[in-house]
Design a protein around this motif. Structure first.
Motif, short mmCIF file in Angstrom:
data_model
loop_
_atom_site.label_atom_id
_atom_site.label_comp_id
_atom_site.label_asym_id
_atom_site.label_seq_id
_atom_site.Cartn_x
_atom_site.Cartn_y
_atom_site.Cartn_z
N ALA A 163 0.77 -1.36 0.03
CA ALA A 163 -0.03 -0.09 0.12
C ALA A 163 0.87 1.32 0.05
O ALA A 163 0.51 2.23 -0.74
N GLU A 164 2.03 1.14 0.57
CA GLU A 164 2.71 2.32 0.62
C GLU A 164 3.71 2.42 -0.69
O GLU A 164 4.33 3.71 -0.58
N PHE B 162 1.05 0.97 -7.41
CA PHE B 162 -0.44 1.59 -7.87
C PHE B 162 -0.39 2.19 -9.31
O PHE B 162 -1.36 2.02 -10.06
N ASP B 163 0.70 2.52 -9.71
CA ASP B 163 1.00 3.05 -11.13
C ASP B 163 0.90 1.64 -12.00
O ASP B 163 0.10 1.89 -13.14
N TYR B 164 1.49 0.60 -11.74
CA TYR B 164 1.55 -0.50 -12.52
C TYR B 164 -0.06 -1.06 -12.40
O TYR B 164 -0.45 -1.54 -13.54
N MET B 165 -0.69 -1.05 -11.38
CA MET B 165 -2.21 -1.33 -11.16
C MET B 165 -3.04 -0.70 -12.35
O MET B 165 -3.89 -0.99 -12.84
N ASP C 78 6.93 3.55 -17.45
CA ASP C 78 5.71 4.35 -17.42
C ASP C 78 4.52 3.49 -17.77
O ASP C 78 3.25 3.80 -17.26
N THR C 79 4.54 2.59 -18.62
CA THR C 79 3.30 1.75 -19.08
C THR C 79 3.44 0.41 -18.76
O THR C 79 2.46 -0.54 -19.05
N MET C 80 4.28 0.04 -17.87
CA MET C 80 4.47 -1.43 -17.56
C MET C 80 3.09 -1.80 -16.49
O MET C 80 2.71 -1.17 -15.75
N THR C 81 2.70 -3.10 -16.87
CA THR C 81 1.79 -3.59 -15.97
C THR C 81 2.16 -4.52 -14.96
O THR C 81 3.22 -4.39 -14.52
N LEU C 82 1.14 -4.98 -14.19
CA LEU C 82 1.26 -5.49 -12.79
C LEU C 82 2.08 -6.69 -12.97
O LEU C 82 3.23 -6.80 -12.17
N PRO C 83 2.01 -7.62 -13.63
CA PRO C 83 2.93 -8.93 -13.62
C PRO C 83 4.54 -8.47 -13.50
O PRO C 83 5.41 -9.01 -12.81
N PRO C 84 4.88 -7.93 -14.58
CA PRO C 84 6.54 -7.74 -14.74
C PRO C 84 6.80 -6.50 -13.46
O PRO C 84 8.04 -6.62 -13.01
N GLY C 85 5.92 -5.70 -13.28
CA GLY C 85 6.27 -4.92 -12.14
C GLY C 85 6.45 -5.44 -10.94
O GLY C 85 7.42 -5.07 -10.11
N LEU C 86 5.72 -6.50 -10.65
CA LEU C 86 5.96 -7.08 -9.20
C LEU C 86 7.21 -8.01 -9.28
O LEU C 86 8.00 -8.19 -8.36
#
Length: 304
Positions: free
Chosen positions: A89-90, A95-98, A248-256
């Motif tokens: 949450a912090e 959150f940007d990835y989400m 800037d456009t990366m989604t959650l799976p690679p972001g995690l």
């Protein structure tokens, strides 16, 4: 002289009395009990196989770092902490990835449903030259591994300056979700009687109006099922999002993966907590649209 043939005596078998219905039910009851036990055992094993990984993710996410790696592992944690959920949450970057995942998945779902609706309706209700060849081509596109086209798509998007944009992600995801959506909706459109379309034509409705006001409402469960499939595909994709997107456009799976998995250390408890959080939207969508999903997947199974 001829001798008289002795008469052949037949021995009649005694007729066994038919057991009463109550006795027959008593005989079948053990078979039913054994069948029920076997069925429920299979359901329990399959449920345990599917839910055990989720339970282990929850245990790892709630355990402190020291207990997450102890051996033998504990299936019931002695200490519970919500530190790993608070870490997610912090983290503003997550959150940007989400947000990127929501944008890409929703556009992918909408575009897949729109294109697949017109293609499926065309394959189902129109007869023209090359129709079967085009149908087979759409089906054959599912036979190739998706990763095989990654280099080609990367070169094409680079040539047009689309790398690192939402457009590259949406087009690549839609390319791989559309064939299944097309065949799913075609099977549903096949169940719509042609007499209904003829009646609409007699009343003066155009083909465009017939599709949007008559056929589309009937195929709504299938369209929702196709959209949900496309949404999950855009939400869960890893390899294309990792290759075609930028920071800037990366989604959650690679972001995690980039956030929690490093070269020398992996924060497994935090990664499990983040994985549980990001799976909530998909689970909520399935629970809310479950009846539409089942209806859409089974609507085209039997042609009326």
């Amino acid at each position: 002289m001829t001798t008289a043939e002795a008469p052949v005596q037949t021995v009649e078998e005694p007729v066994r009395p038919t057991p009463p219905p109550a006795a027959r039910k008593l005989r079948r009851r053990p078979d039913r009990i054994r069948s029920s036990i076997a069925a429920w055992t299979a359901v329990a094993v399959i449920g345990l196989f599917g839910m055990l990984p989720m339970y282990w993710m929850l245990v790892t996410a709630l355990s402190p770092k020291g207990q997450a790696f102890q051996f033998p592992p504990k299936f019931i944690p002695t200490e519970i902490t919500f530190e790993h959920f608070r870490t997610f949450a912090e983290n503003e970057q997550l959150f940007d990835y989400m947000v990127n995942s929501v944008i890409v998945a929703l556009i992918t779902a909408a575009l897949s449903v729109i294109v697949s609706t017109y293609m499926g309706y065309s394959f189902s209700k129109f007869r023209y030259r090359g129709r079967k060849s085009l149908m087979n081509f759409v089906l054959a596109s599912q036979m190739f591994p998706q990763a095989l086209l990654l280099i080609t798509l990367y070169a094409v998007f680079r040539q047009f300056g689309l790398l690192g944009t939402y457009t590259a992600l949406v087009l690549s995801f839609t390319t791989f979700t559309m064939p299944l959506c097309v065949w799913m909706l075609k099977g549903i459109f096949d169940t719509v009687p042609d007499a209904l379309l003829e009646a609409a034509a007699i009343d003066g409705a155009s083909r465009w109006r017939t599709l949007h006001t008559i056929v589309a409402p009937l195929a709504a469960p299938g369209m929702i099922a196709a959209g949900l499939f496309a949404f999950v595909r855009g939400w869960n994709d890893f390899i294309f999002a990792l290759t075609l997107a930028n920071k800037d456009t990366m989604t959650l799976p690679p972001g995690l993966v980039n956030t929690y998995i490093g070269e020398f250390q992996t924060s497994w408890p935090a990664l499990m907590a983040a994985s549980l959080i990001v799976s909530v939207p998909v689970v909520a969508a399935f629970m809310f649209l479950q009846r539409y999903l089942v209806g859409g997947l089974t609507a085209g199974a039997v042609k009326s």
